[in-house]
Design an enzyme around this catalytic site. Structure first.
Site, mmCIF file in Angstrom:
data_model
loop_
_atom_site.group_PDB
_atom_site.id
_atom_site.type_symbol
_atom_site.label_atom_id
_atom_site.label_comp_id
_atom_site.label_asym_id
_atom_site.label_seq_id
_atom_site.Cartn_x
_atom_site.Cartn_y
_atom_site.Cartn_z
ATOM 1 N N LYS A 90 -49.908 -28.845 -39.889
ATOM 2 C CA LYS A 90 -49.878 -30.306 -39.841
ATOM 3 C C LYS A 90 -51.250 -30.870 -40.201
ATOM 4 O O LYS A 90 -52.283 -30.346 -39.772
ATOM 5 C CB LYS A 90 -49.462 -30.749 -38.440
ATOM 6 C CG LYS A 90 -49.292 -32.245 -38.249
ATOM 7 C CD LYS A 90 -48.832 -32.501 -36.819
ATOM 8 C CE LYS A 90 -48.687 -33.971 -36.492
ATOM 9 N NZ LYS A 90 -48.237 -34.181 -35.093
ATOM 10 N N SER A 165 -44.846 -37.409 -34.761
ATOM 11 C CA SER A 165 -45.728 -37.445 -35.901
ATOM 12 C C SER A 165 -45.708 -36.185 -36.756
ATOM 13 O O SER A 165 -46.390 -36.110 -37.780
ATOM 14 C CB SER A 165 -47.161 -37.719 -35.429
ATOM 15 O OG SER A 165 -47.630 -36.679 -34.589
ATOM 16 N N SER A 189 -44.017 -35.598 -30.387
ATOM 17 C CA SER A 189 -44.245 -35.534 -31.830
ATOM 18 C C SER A 189 -43.786 -34.259 -32.515
ATOM 19 O O SER A 189 -43.784 -34.193 -33.735
ATOM 20 C CB SER A 189 -45.732 -35.746 -32.134
ATOM 21 O OG SER A 189 -46.090 -37.090 -31.927
#
Length: 497
Positions: A90, A165, A189
């Protein structure tokens, strides 16, 4: 090669060890698919082709060297079970020499100078990075709409958000580009995008994954986790990144032999209850909670049907299910807010960068700057008091089952609103359960148990399993694997037209 890409991470690793697949060829196929097939989903912020090719070359060399020696091959499988498997990182984590933009225009063009702990561990495990997956600005919202890059969309319906996210990570896994992806979770997330994309996403217990050597725990809300198509892949991914470092504030014990071994029942001391659940012999008491926790909001009937479907499978395996009520009010939940907004305000940025930020980030930072030290201390105490309330309310059950989200994957326009305060409330209404497990620090997982047609399009709905006690990560994994075995979900979703 398409079929190889659709293997689970563990099955792909086994195929690579047997010589049925080549790490270099597989990496080229994944890079091509990430450029082409994944493009409509906005899964990747950056592809790291040169780095990935070098990693694949090293992996293939090790695989070929071990293939002529059965003892060496067995040792390689034990020590590096994910060797050669693509696992993207990520874009909130840094890799030295590679882009690091965190979804923000402020960091556009930034090249990281250090490698954070989790990406370093994934490289040490022999995985192939492939790229950095998309994230919203500094990972703040539950949707993935980066400031200057393509938004992340669920492969099930490209009009709808992939969640956030870790939206890019979930989209990449769901679309069959990679079998396993890194994510991070400060309020849901990992689990939110897993639900939006019809895959598995787990936040482990606080302290299972160290934020070191450069990160700080703060109030302990954030944990790195894993997104995959199978529960065992999640366990294997956690094994690659789990562990404490000197100076950690919340070091957590790990199951002997690792999460995958415990899930398989090899380590009886940690895996007994989990293995019993996984094999369906029952004996657990599961709380069912469908009342929203952080805001008063309606729950879509299909989200409730996901819980009903999971409940049926758990009950069929011999577990007892009992109804639970919300242990706190939405007003009490708001103790979370100062910690979240002060965290946003604490991101070190020069004053001139403030106007380059997205409206939600600016609003969160302004909110955070309005609190003094006494307010922050009170918020931390309030969060800990709420965690105690939750622990006491759930003490009579072994785990808690909720919907993952209040409805189907949302249309971005229903979440990303012009008024940041309304935006935040819309996010709360979409995700009324996940953040509670960040406050308690307990493990939690979203599994894609249900699919249903909404307005002519089939969409995924997740069931969320949250631990009640510290260290019950294996129990959560075992319950998720039970659902996977009893009611399997589709493993790959072709990108919608």
């Amino acid at each position: 090669m398409t079929e190889t890409r659709h293997l689970s991470a563990l099955d792909l690793a086994a195929a690579l060890r047997r010589g049925e697949a080549d790490a270099r060829e597989h990496t080229e196929a994944v890079l091509r698919a990430a450029r082409e097939e994944a493009a409509p989903t906005g899964a990747f912020a950056h592809l790291l082709a040169e780095r990935s090719r070098a990693q694949a070359e090293r992996a293939q060399t090790r695989l070929e060297a071990a293939r002529t020696d059965p003892a060496a091959a067995a040792e390689l499988a034990r020590r590096s079970p994910l060797l050669g498997v693509p696992v993207p990182v990520k874009d909130l984590s840094r890799i030295a020499g590679e882009p690091f933009e965190a979804g923000s225009a402020v960091l556009r063009g930034t090249i990281a100078e250090v490698t954070d702990g989790v990406p370093a561990l994934l490289e040490d495990a022999g995985t192939v990075t492939i790229g950095k997956t998309s994230t919203p600005e500094f990972g703040m919202p539950c949707y993935t709409e980066p400031a200057h890059a393509a938004p992340a969309r669920t492969p099930w319906d490209l009009r709808r958000t992939a969640g956030g996210s870790s939206g890019g990570a979930a989209a990449a896994v769901a679309a069959g580009i990679v079998p396993l992806a890194h994510g991070s979770d400060g309020g849901g997330s990992v689990r939110i995008p897993a639900a939006c994309c019809g895959v598995v996403g787990m936040k482990p217990s606080r302290g299972v994954v160290s934020p070191g050597p450069y990160g700080a725990e703060g109030p302990g809300l954030v944990s790195d986790g894993m997104i995959a198509r199978t529960v065992r892949d999640v366990a294997a991914g956690l094994d690659a990144i789990a562990g404490s470092r000197p100076g950690d504030a919340y070091p957590a014990p790990l199951p002997p032999g690792g999460f995958l071994a415990a899930l398989q029942g090899r380590e009886q001391a940690q895996g007994r209850r989990g293995a019993r659940a996984a094999h369906g012999s029952g004996g657990l008491r599961i709380g069912v909670l469908t009342q929203p926790l952080n805001i008063d909001t309606p729950v879509h009937p299909a989200a409730l049907r996901a819980v009903e479907r999971a409940s049926e499978a758990l009950r069929g395996a011999g577990h007892e299910l009992v109804e639970l009520s919300a242990p706190f009010t939405p007003e009490q939940w708001r103790t979370f807010m100062p910690l979240w907004t002060v965290g946003a305000a604490s991101i070190p940025l020069p004053p001139e960068a403030e106007q380059q930020l997205m409206p939600l980030t600016r609003w969160l930072r302004a909110q955070g700057r309005a609190y003094d030290g006494v307010a922050v201390s009170s918020a931390l105490a309030g969060m800990q008091a709420l965690a105690r309330t939750v622990g006491q309310a759930f003490a009579s059950v072994d785990a808690v089952l909720t919907p993952s989200l209040s409805g189907p994957p949302a249309f971005p326009a229903d979440l990303q609103l012009a008024d940041p305060a309304a935006d935040f409330d819309a996010q709360c209404a979409f995700t009324p359960w996940t953040s509670t497990w960040n406050m308690t620090g307990r493990a939690a997982i979203s599994v894609p148990v249900h699919r249903e047609e909404i307005d002519g399009t089939q969409l995924p709905f997740g069931a969320h399993i949250g631990a009640v006690r510290a260290g019950d990560d294996v129990l959560v994994l075992a319950l998720a694997e039970l659902l996977e075995a009893e009611d399997p979900w589709p493993l790959v979703r072709e990108v919608a037209a």
